[in-house]
Structure formats: C-alpha cells, structure tokens
Write a protein that holds these residues in place. Structure first.
Motif, PDB file in Angstrom:
ATOM      1  N   ALA A 202       0.780  -1.292  -0.008  1.00 52.82           N
ATOM      2  CA  ALA A 202      -0.129   0.062   0.077  1.00 52.82           C
ATOM      3  C   ALA A 202       0.939   1.205   0.193  1.00 52.82           C
ATOM      4  O   ALA A 202       0.519   2.231  -0.667  1.00 52.82           O
ATOM      5  CB  ALA A 202      -0.987   0.042   1.065  1.00 52.82           C
ATOM      6  N   VAL A 278      -9.204  -5.583  -4.033  1.00 52.69           N
ATOM      7  CA  VAL A 278      -8.996  -4.529  -2.930  1.00 52.69           C
ATOM      8  C   VAL A 278      -7.774  -3.783  -3.253  1.00 52.69           C
ATOM      9  O   VAL A 278      -7.388  -2.641  -3.383  1.00 52.69           O
ATOM     10  CB  VAL A 278      -8.843  -5.108  -1.768  1.00 52.69           C
ATOM     11  CG1 VAL A 278      -7.958  -4.091  -0.574  1.00 52.69           C
ATOM     12  CG2 VAL A 278      -9.909  -5.752  -1.081  1.00 52.69           C
ATOM     13  N   HIS A 282      -7.137   0.331  -4.380  1.00 54.05           N
ATOM     14  CA  HIS A 282      -6.097   1.145  -3.618  1.00 54.05           C
ATOM     15  C   HIS A 282      -5.467   1.682  -4.596  1.00 54.05           C
ATOM     16  O   HIS A 282      -4.882   2.942  -4.492  1.00 54.05           O
ATOM     17  CB  HIS A 282      -5.437  -0.041  -2.649  1.00 54.05           C
ATOM     18  CG  HIS A 282      -4.430   0.865  -2.103  1.00 54.05           C
ATOM     19  ND1 HIS A 282      -4.361   1.753  -0.835  1.00 54.05           N
ATOM     20  CD2 HIS A 282      -2.898   1.001  -2.175  1.00 54.05           C
ATOM     21  CE1 HIS A 282      -3.372   2.437  -0.565  1.00 54.05           C
ATOM     22  NE2 HIS A 282      -2.239   1.984  -1.316  1.00 54.05           N
ATOM     23  N   THR A 343      -7.790  -0.123   2.998  1.00 56.19           N
ATOM     24  CA  THR A 343      -6.909  -1.262   2.689  1.00 56.19           C
ATOM     25  C   THR A 343      -6.745  -2.265   3.483  1.00 56.19           C
ATOM     26  O   THR A 343      -6.923  -3.580   3.464  1.00 56.19           O
ATOM     27  CB  THR A 343      -5.799  -0.769   1.785  1.00 56.19           C
ATOM     28  OG1 THR A 343      -6.398  -0.076   0.794  1.00 56.19           O
ATOM     29  CG2 THR A 343      -5.216  -1.938   0.922  1.00 56.19           C
ATOM     30  N   LEU A 367     -12.694   3.193  -1.346  1.00 57.66           N
ATOM     31  CA  LEU A 367     -11.576   3.510  -1.944  1.00 57.66           C
ATOM     32  C   LEU A 367     -11.718   4.026  -3.475  1.00 57.66           C
ATOM     33  O   LEU A 367     -11.386   4.935  -4.056  1.00 57.66           O
ATOM     34  CB  LEU A 367     -10.750   2.043  -2.219  1.00 57.66           C
ATOM     35  CG  LEU A 367      -9.938   1.782  -0.981  1.00 57.66           C
ATOM     36  CD1 LEU A 367      -9.591   0.246  -1.271  1.00 57.66           C
ATOM     37  CD2 LEU A 367      -8.987   2.547  -0.506  1.00 57.66           C
TER      38      LEU A 367
END
Length: 388
Positions: A202, A278, A282, A343, A367
C-alpha cells in the motif's frame, strides 16, 4: 497515448527507478518486516453479545461451553443483552464485536424436531468476535440438524408423537453435545507477515504512481510537454499515457509483494479475487491522490516532497506501518480517513476470515469513491495549471 506510454515505460526501466521502487524495495522491506516481526498476531480481545430470549436449556448449554472453552479464555467475553435491538445498538457503538441471538421458543422447537433459527450479528471492525460467533453457530447448526433428523426419522418409523422425545433421548440420538472443535480463534488470527507485506504494498503504490505524474512536471520544465502539445495530440494524451504506466507498474508492485509474501512465508492474504479487487481499488485511489498533488504543486521537487509526506502519513495512520489494532482508539478512527486504512481493514478481514469479495465491497466502494473525488479535483487542477 500508446507512444507516450511506451516512452514513459522505456525511460522508467532504463534509469532503474521502476525496478527499484516497484519491486526491489517493497519486496525487500516486506520480507525483512515479516522475518523480524512475523508469526501469529498477538491474541486479541473481543466481546460477543449474548441474547437469550428463549430461557431454555439449549442457550444455557451454549453459554456453558463458550465460557468453559480453554481456547477462548482471556480473549473472548460474553456480554448478556436483553434484546436484539440492544445488541444492534451495542454493535453500532463498538461495545461488542458480534452478537448471538436465540429467539423465544428455540429449545422447544429443536426438541420437537422442527429446527430453529439463530441470529448472528457481526462487524467488520472486529473480525475475531465474528469468527468466534460463527464457530459457535456452526456447532449449534450441527446439533439442531442432528436432532431434527432423528425426530423426523422416528416419526416416519411410526413412533407416536408423545414418545418421540423420550425415544430419541434414550437412544442417544438427540444430537451430539455442543463442542467447539479445533481452535475457534484460528480464523481471527492474522500473520504479521501479512500485515507488513500488505502495508509495504500500500505504501509503495503511492511512490510508483507518483513517479509518473511527477515526470509531467519535469516534462513541463524541460519544454517537452509544450512540444507534444504543439503536435496533433489531444491535451489529455500525455497525462493519460503516463497514468497508464504508473497504474500498471503500481499493480505489478503490489502483486509482486503479495506473491512474494505468500511464497516466502506461506501465509495467505485471503481469497485471491477479493485481494486483487482491494489492491486494484487502492492503486486507483493512490493514483488519483498523487495526480492531485502533481496538479497543485509547481515543480517536480515539490511533488517529490509532498508525495513522500502524504505517503508516510497515510501509511502510519492507515495501518501500513503499525497494525490498526495496535493504534489508540482515536487513531483507529482517523485511519478510516485514509485509503491505507480501508485497504488494511479489508485485507485483514480477508486474511482473518477467509471471506470473499462480498465481505469487502464496503472498503472497495470507499476506495473507489476516494479515487473518483481526488481524480476529479486533479483534472480540474491540471486544466488550471495548463497541463491539460
């Protein structure tokens, strides 16, 4: 656009920044953090609400089993609540992490072989409590199914109704005793290697996409952007070409960190399709935020500094550097203002419960909303700054 993208990719690969920032650094840091701090997450504490509207033996046996389970001692606390409404209010207020609700007449219904419904309330903010509640209800289901099958079989065999209960219980067919098999907390434990691996993925997503948008400012300073715009190109082509490369490299970076963590530590991040969804959301959010930075600053040096500050602040507050459950309550709330926080929450849910995409649609939606909002502001800023 393809020409601009190809030039950007060749430039990034030629000077080595793409390989170092997208692959070497995040994978190395994730591995070092995992080796130094990996292993099962420290035991968490969770409170499960217990609503007994039945008052019979069945809910009482469930309570005895949960309170006597060695695996749950010191980690899970049962809290008696008067009604389903009170349980929902406590769940919304984060006073409990999950709730089990037995309806009135449940014991009688099970004893008559009619089965029964148990309501389970869970919250994504407390995956451990949800795992425990789920384990308990799974065992309840096994007991109820066995009892129902035994009663129906006795009735089909012609046993008079008033003798069915006696016959079933005398022959040991009332269903197995309620027992929590295995470790009920196993699903709620997340290997710290997963926390730090996903955290590095991330964090570096911001750096990877930021490098491409930063190069827009470099192109403007060198006059290259003006020369491109003087040709038969739409104004958005240079931005879109660089954005494509930034997004693609960031996806390679997060996926490489994910795969390396799985191969090195043997830990699972959860359902692959859900994890990919996901991570994609992100990266979109990170791309939009860094594009917004590029639209607001004047020079590439300013872009470097601002992107670095934003990246590390979001990483710390959002659980990329420190697991969310280790942060104070106030910072856990602040974490949900960052894409990293959503996230981290989604990936912890996937790794802890084994759930699918449906369980993380909320974080994915947030997101994407961040990406849409930041991207819209970035486009307005780029127009004003004459980059579009």
């Amino acid at each position: 656009m393809l020409t601009v993208s190809a030039l950007e990719l060749r430039t990034r690969l030629r000077d080595g920044t793409a390989i170092v920032i997208a692959l070497v650094v995040p994978v190395t840091l994730a591995t070092l953090f995992g080796l130094a701090l990996g292993g099962d997450d420290p035991p968490l504490r969770a409170t499960v609400g217990f609503v007994d509207l039945d008052g019979g033996e069945f809910p009482a046996s469930v309570r005895r089993e949960v309170t006597a389970a060695e695996e749950l001692k010191g980690s899970v606390t049962l809290r008696d609540l008067a009604s389903g409404g009170e349980a929902r209010r406590a769940l919304d207020a984060d006073e409990i992490g999950a709730a089990i609700i037995f309806p009135a007449g449940f014991t009688r219904s099970v004893g008559a072989g009619e089965g029964g419904d148990v309501t389970v309330l869970t919250s994504p903010r407390s995956p451990l409590a949800g795992v425990v509640a789920g384990a308990v209800v799974d065992r309840i289901s096994a007991v109820v199914d066995a009892r129902t099958l035994a009663v129906r079989a006795a009735l089909l065999a012609g046993v008079p109704g008033e003798r069915v209960k006696e016959l079933v219980e005398r022959n040991g067919a009332a269903g197995p005793a309620l027992r929590l098999t295995g470790d009920p907390l196993a699903g709620g434990k997340v290997d710290l290697a997963v926390y730090y691996g996903s955290g590095m993925a991330a964090l570096f997503a911001f750096f990877v996409v930021g490098a491409s948008f930063r190069s827009l400012l470099t192109e403007r300073k060198l006059g290259t952007l003006d020369r491109m715009r003087a040709g038969p190109l739409a104004a958005w082509v240079p931005v879109a070409g660089k954005a494509v490369v930034g997004f693609a490299l960031a996806m390679v970076s997060v996926c490489a960190t994910w795969v390396s963590g799985t191969l090195i530590f043997g830990s699972s991040w959860g359902d692959p399709l859900a994890v990919l969804a996901v991570l994609t959301a992100h990266v979109l959010a990170a791309a939009a935020i860094t594009m917004l930075v590029a639209a607001r600053v004047k020079t590439d040096a300013q872009a470097d500094g601002v992107i670095m500050v934003i990246s590390f602040v979001m990483a710390f507050l959002g659980g990329s550097l420190v697991p969310l459950h280790s942060l104070p309550g106030v910072l856990q709330a602040v974490a949900l203002l960052t894409p990293n926080g959503w996230t981290a929450t989604a990936l912890a849910e996937l790794a802890g419960s084994g759930a699918g995409v449906a369980a993380v649609m909320g974080p994915i939606g947030v997101l994407l909303a961040i990406a849409l909002a930041a991207g819209g502001l970035a486009v307005l800023g780029l127009r004003k700054g004459m980059l579009l």
